[in-house]
Design a protein around this motif. Structure first.
Motif, PDB file in Angstrom:
ATOM      1  N   TYR A 194     -32.278  37.678 -15.264  1.00 15.03           N
ATOM      2  CA  TYR A 194     -31.150  36.804 -15.951  1.00 15.03           C
ATOM      3  C   TYR A 194     -31.559  36.577 -17.347  1.00 15.03           C
ATOM      4  O   TYR A 194     -30.725  36.599 -18.332  1.00 15.03           O
ATOM      5  N   LEU A 228     -23.518  38.038 -20.916  1.00 14.46           N
ATOM      6  CA  LEU A 228     -22.551  37.049 -20.557  1.00 14.46           C
ATOM      7  C   LEU A 228     -22.308  36.161 -21.934  1.00 14.46           C
ATOM      8  O   LEU A 228     -21.195  35.782 -22.332  1.00 14.46           O
ATOM      9  N   CYS A 274     -15.619  34.178 -11.780  1.00  9.90           N
ATOM     10  CA  CYS A 274     -16.412  35.352 -11.026  1.00  9.90           C
ATOM     11  C   CYS A 274     -17.978  35.286 -11.494  1.00  9.90           C
ATOM     12  O   CYS A 274     -18.709  35.599 -10.709  1.00  9.90           O
ATOM     13  N   SER A 275     -18.059  35.200 -12.692  1.00 10.42           N
ATOM     14  CA  SER A 275     -19.660  35.118 -13.238  1.00 10.42           C
ATOM     15  C   SER A 275     -20.489  34.191 -12.595  1.00 10.42           C
ATOM     16  O   SER A 275     -21.473  34.158 -12.105  1.00 10.42           O
TER      17      SER A 275
END
Length: 402
Positions: A33, A41, A128-129
């Motif tokens: 991540y 992101l 959605c993320s």
């Protein structure tokens, strides 16, 4: 009881393994991540601008946690009285509330200048993320929970199957035991009934023949009585309510007593009995009555199943952390196919069951008694110069200060 501890140990071990694997998976997911997902992101949704004023190191996972706690705080407000307020105060922090507020403000400012469709797409993308990250965050725990549940289910099914197989084996052994009891009782009962009928109907007129018939009836009756007594002992040892009455016992003295008790019987059959028991006092926690019966059964078997002139002996030696009791003789060797099942009920070294001179329960009772004392018994038939077979009982040696 052992199965219970084994199951508990198995579940604890599997749980710890899954816990360790979950921690490792969580570490690599966090690494993935921070190095790839968050930068991507951040570039798409301008997360750096969103989190610029936040006093966190702040990854989107931290934001997601604060969002989840804010939702939980709203649920706390529904609780009556001051319970919800107290829980909200403990559960939430001012920083997390500010961060959630910043998220909402940022979304409002960002979407104000966008066409409606683009604004909806932007908000849907962030939502959605969040869902994807939430799934990734929970994925190791979900996999671990499912894996543990499957493991427990398989173990429970295996234990259930083993219990059924054990029950079936027990029922087969019980049916075989009942069949053998009926067989062993039928032969002497038939003899007793036939001789008694002949005497009752006056078919035997000669006085000497009558006495022979009466002697046969007596001996067959004693054989039946011996079988019933042995069967009672076997069933008693196997019953759930039976327990040994152990006490501090001098094993050397116990062995000498039973050898001396049968010494005359060996002499009458022209057998020699060599006793090699140390003069030292070796105390063991034993049920003297039951363990003495086990030793006596081995000695009586020598008398019953060996020819005159057989040499026999009993000895006790210390071997490391164990005590070894050996009952040996120079008599008849037991066939290999019989020796494999010698400690099962109604198994004997005789070729035909109808011609045997014993019940076949003595060694089974002996094996049970030895096992209940935490020991083992084996048959050794590697011929030596002074013996052809020996039964070796191994017991755990008591502590030095016992």
């Amino acid at each position: 009881m052992n199965d219970k501890y084994a199951l508990r140990g198995f579940l604890i071990k599997r749980f710890l393994i899954l816990l360790a694997l979950t921690g490792i998976a969580q570490f690599f997911l966090n690494l993935l991540y921070r190095n790839w997902i968050y930068p991507w992101l951040s570039e798409i949704f301008a997360l750096k601008q969103l989190l610029a004023d936040a006093d966190l190191s702040e990854t989107l996972l931290g934001l997601l946690q604060s969002f989840a706690r804010t939702v939980a705080g709203s649920a706390f407000d529904l609780l009556p009285g001051g319970i919800g307020i107290s829980l909200r105060t403990v559960f939430l922090t001012q920083t997390e509330e500010q961060l959630t507020g910043q998220l909402l403000d940022h979304l409002t400012e960002t979407t104000n200048g966008m066409p409606p469709f683009q604004a909806k797409l932007y908000v849907a993308g962030i939502f959605c993320s969040f869902l994807i990250l939430l799934f990734l965050w929970l994925l190791p725990y979900i996999v671990a929970s499912v894996s543990f549940a499957v493991t427990v289910s398989k173990k429970a099914a295996a234990l259930e199957l083993a219990a059924k197989e054990q029950q079936l084996a027990y029922e087969r052994q019980r049916n075989l035991l009942l069949s053998d009891v009926a067989h062993d009782l039928r032969t002497p009962l038939t003899t007793v009934a036939g001789y008694a009928l002949a005497l009752a109907e006056g078919q035997v007129e000669d006085t000497n023949d009558q006495q022979d018939y009466l002697n046969a009836i007596y001996h067959k009756s004693m054989q039946i009585n011996e079988l019933v007594d042995l069967l009672f002992e076997y069933v008693k040892l196997d019953s759930a309510g039976f327990s040994l009455k152990k006490e501090n016992t001098n094993l050397c003295e116990l062995l000498r007593e039973h050898a001396a008790d049968l010494y005359t019987d060996f002499e009458q059959k022209k057998m020699t009995l060599d006793v090699a028991i140390p003069d030292a006092r070796i105390c063991v926690s034993l049920d003297a009555l039951q363990f003495g019966r086990a030793i006596r059964n081995l000695l009586v078997n020598i008398l019953k199943h060996n020819p005159e002139g057989t040499a026999a002996g009993i000895e006790l030696v210390e071997q490391g952390a164990s005590l070894c009791i050996t009952v040996w003789d120079t008599g008849t060797v037991i066939p290999e196919e019989t020796a494999l099942h010698l400690f099962e009920p109604f198994v004997q070294g005789d070729v035909s069951r109808s011609s045997k001179s014993g019940s076949g329960l003595g060694l089974s009772i002996t094996a049970k008694i030895v096992a209940m004392h935490g020991g083992t018994i084996v048959l050794n038939q590697e011929p030596q110069a002074t013996r052809t077979k020996s039964f070796v009982i191994t017991l755990p040696k008591p502590p030095a200060d016992y």
